[in-house]
Design an enzyme around this catalytic site. Structure first.
Site, PDB file in Angstrom:
ATOM      1  CE1 TYR A 143      -3.503  -2.678   0.675  1.00 33.92           C
ATOM      2  CE2 TYR A 143      -4.643  -0.612   1.083  1.00 33.92           C
ATOM      3  CZ  TYR A 143      -4.680  -1.961   0.816  1.00 33.92           C
ATOM      4  OH  TYR A 143      -5.890  -2.583   0.686  1.00 33.92           O
ATOM      5  CE  LYS A 194       1.783 -17.101  -2.510  1.00 37.29           C
ATOM      6  NZ  LYS A 194       1.411 -18.491  -2.930  1.00 37.29           N
ATOM      7  CG  ASP A 227      -1.666 -19.833  -1.501  1.00 35.95           C
ATOM      8  OD1 ASP A 227      -1.037 -19.903  -0.421  1.00 35.95           O
ATOM      9  OD2 ASP A 227      -1.302 -20.458  -2.526  1.00 35.95           O
ATOM     10  CG  ASP A 251      -7.983  -4.929   1.504  1.00 33.18           C
ATOM     11  OD1 ASP A 251      -8.898  -4.446   2.190  1.00 33.18           O
ATOM     12  OD2 ASP A 251      -7.957  -4.867   0.253  1.00 33.18           O
ATOM     13  CG  ASP A 255     -13.427  -7.450   2.048  1.00 30.78           C
ATOM     14  OD1 ASP A 255     -13.317  -6.710   3.041  1.00 30.78           O
ATOM     15  OD2 ASP A 255     -13.812  -7.053   0.932  1.00 30.78           O
TER      16      ASP A 255
HETATM   17  C1  IPM Z   1     -10.398  -1.527   3.943  1.00 32.12           C
HETATM   18  C2  IPM Z   1     -10.670  -0.874   2.619  1.00 32.12           C
HETATM   19  C3  IPM Z   1      -9.539   0.115   2.340  1.00 32.12           C
HETATM   20  C4  IPM Z   1      -8.262  -0.668   2.177  1.00 32.12           C
HETATM   21  C5  IPM Z   1      -9.776   1.068   1.155  1.00 32.12           C
HETATM   22  C6  IPM Z   1     -11.081   1.829   1.279  1.00 32.12           C
HETATM   23  C7  IPM Z   1      -8.620   2.011   0.983  1.00 32.12           C
HETATM   24  O1  IPM Z   1     -10.802  -1.839   1.630  1.00 32.12           O
HETATM   25  O2  IPM Z   1     -10.285  -0.804   4.943  1.00 32.12           O
HETATM   26  O3  IPM Z   1     -10.312  -2.754   3.979  1.00 32.12           O
HETATM   27  O4  IPM Z   1      -7.979  -1.208   1.101  1.00 32.12           O
HETATM   28  O5  IPM Z   1      -7.516  -0.749   3.158  1.00 32.12           O
HETATM   29 MG    MG Z   2     -10.813  -3.843   2.330  1.00 27.36          MG
END
Ligand code: IPM
Ligand code: MG
Length: 369
Positions: A143, A194, A227, A251, A255
């Protein structure tokens, strides 16, 4: 004697503002019914800040954040800013806030409430009782790595570049957070990278191994390729307690873990830095522009993020317990926003969910009296 807690509220874009309205109801309730007192500053981040200040995080907003005890954020982003330059996009405001305050440890719990077991796309027996904490490194890795950019190769081709980079100390400090938290939970850490293809992953594994041997031999440690972790989260999520991983893998894996719980609309997060630095609390979900302003958003992730602020920044864990118990009761009564709606339950709006929570808090208080 009560201290006054200074909060900066950054509702942001999309469903962020409507979720924040419900957080404010909870804050007002706490002020009238407990000894907590708050001093609130409202400001903008993301697209709304870009419209107001020309940047997604203004210097004065950053200053207000620095001077508060905790920052409560809604969400950022929306299609209307898709063509804005990268450094002015809504997401850039959030990234700058994380970076400037050096909030390197992002805590993302994925907890399955009993009442919501059926909401998961996985079988109930796989997800029941699930309680995973992802600790995501938040201020380094791909990032923020340099060099980055898009260069023109001059032959009609371009090249997009990002750099994954981690130093020993960046890995150590997030590793420490993960081990410390594991000791207060299931005492198990999965460290994911990884190392089979990336040097940064190889170093990550070395540093975590050394840290563990030196200070945390009592904690059960597993190394896992990221993975494989993605796959194991679906196959047998109950094996996990704390997962510590880098910025990009974190990230993605967070999710995925959030979907195990049935709704992204339920998951809070905390981003913490060094002692004395205000924590940033935000839902894991995005700004959901498609449903913004329609009263369909689930405010619980933002409310539960505020609850994490009570716990981690404001030294008010009793009030956090109260709030989390109220969320549980509301769900058990079958009160649902559309994202977690199920047969036999009552579908309510964003505002009605907040009101139900307040009623629950008040009746819990009466029962305790
Ligand atoms: C998160 C989001 C952020 C990230 C975006 C909005 C920059 O996806 O907080 O997970 O990628 O960190
Ligand atoms: Mg995210």
């Amino acid at each position: 004697m009560s201290t006054t807690h200074k909060l900066t509220l950054l509702p942001g874009d999309g469903i962020g503002p409507e979720a924040m309205v419900e957080v404010k109801k909870v804050i007002a309730w706490l002020e009238s019914n407990t000894d907590l007192a708050f001093d609130l500053t409202d400001d903008d981040i993301g697209g709304t800040a870009y419209e107001r200040y020309g940047v997604p995080l203004a210097d004065e907003t950053l200053e207000a954040c620095r001077n508060s005890d905790a920052i409560i954020m809604g969400s950022v982003g929306g299609p209307q800013w898709d063509s804005v330059d990268y450094d002015k996009r809504p997401e850039a405001g959030l990234l700058r806030l994380r970076k400037e305050l050096d909030l390197f440890a992002n805590l993302r719990p994925a907890l399955v409430f009993d009442a919501l077991v059926e909401a998961s796309t996985l079988k109930p027996e796989i997800v029941k009782g699930l309680d995973i904490l992802i600790v995501r490194e938040l201020t380094s890795g791909v990032y923020f790595g340099e060099p980055r950019g898009i260069e023109d190769l001059g032959n009609g081709q371009k090249r997009g570049i990002n750099t994954q980079s981690y130093t020993t100390e960046e890995i150590r400090r997030v590793g420490k957070v993960a081990f410390e938290l594991a000791r207060k939970r299931g005492n198990k850490v999965h460290s994911c990278e990884k190392a089979n293809v990336m040097e940064s992953g190889k170093l990550w594994r070395e540093v975590i191994t050394e840290l563990h041997a030196a200070y945390y031999p009592d904690v059960e440690l597993h190394h896992m390729y990221a993975d494989n972790c993605a796959m194991q989260l679906l196959r047998n999520p109950a094996q996990f307690d704390v997962i510590v991983t880098d910025n990009l893998f974190g990230d993605i894996l967070s999710d995925e873990a959030s979907m195990l719980t049935g709704s992204l609309g339920m998951l809070p997060s905390a981003s913490l830095g060094a002692p004395g630095i205000p924590g940033l609390y935000e839902p894991v979900h995005g700004s959901a522009p498609d449903i913004a302003g329609q009263g369909k958003a689930n405010p619980l992730a933002t409310i539960l993020s505020f609850s994490m602020a009570l716990r981690y920044s404001l030294n008010a864990s009793a009030q956090a317990d109260l709030l989390e118990a109220a969320v549980k009761s509301v769900l058990e009564k079958g009160i649902r926003t559309p994202d977690i709606m199920a047969e036999g339950c009552t579908e309510v709006s964003t505002g009605a969910m907040g009101d139900a929570l307040i009623d629950e808090l008040s009746s819990a208080l009466q029962k305790a009296a």
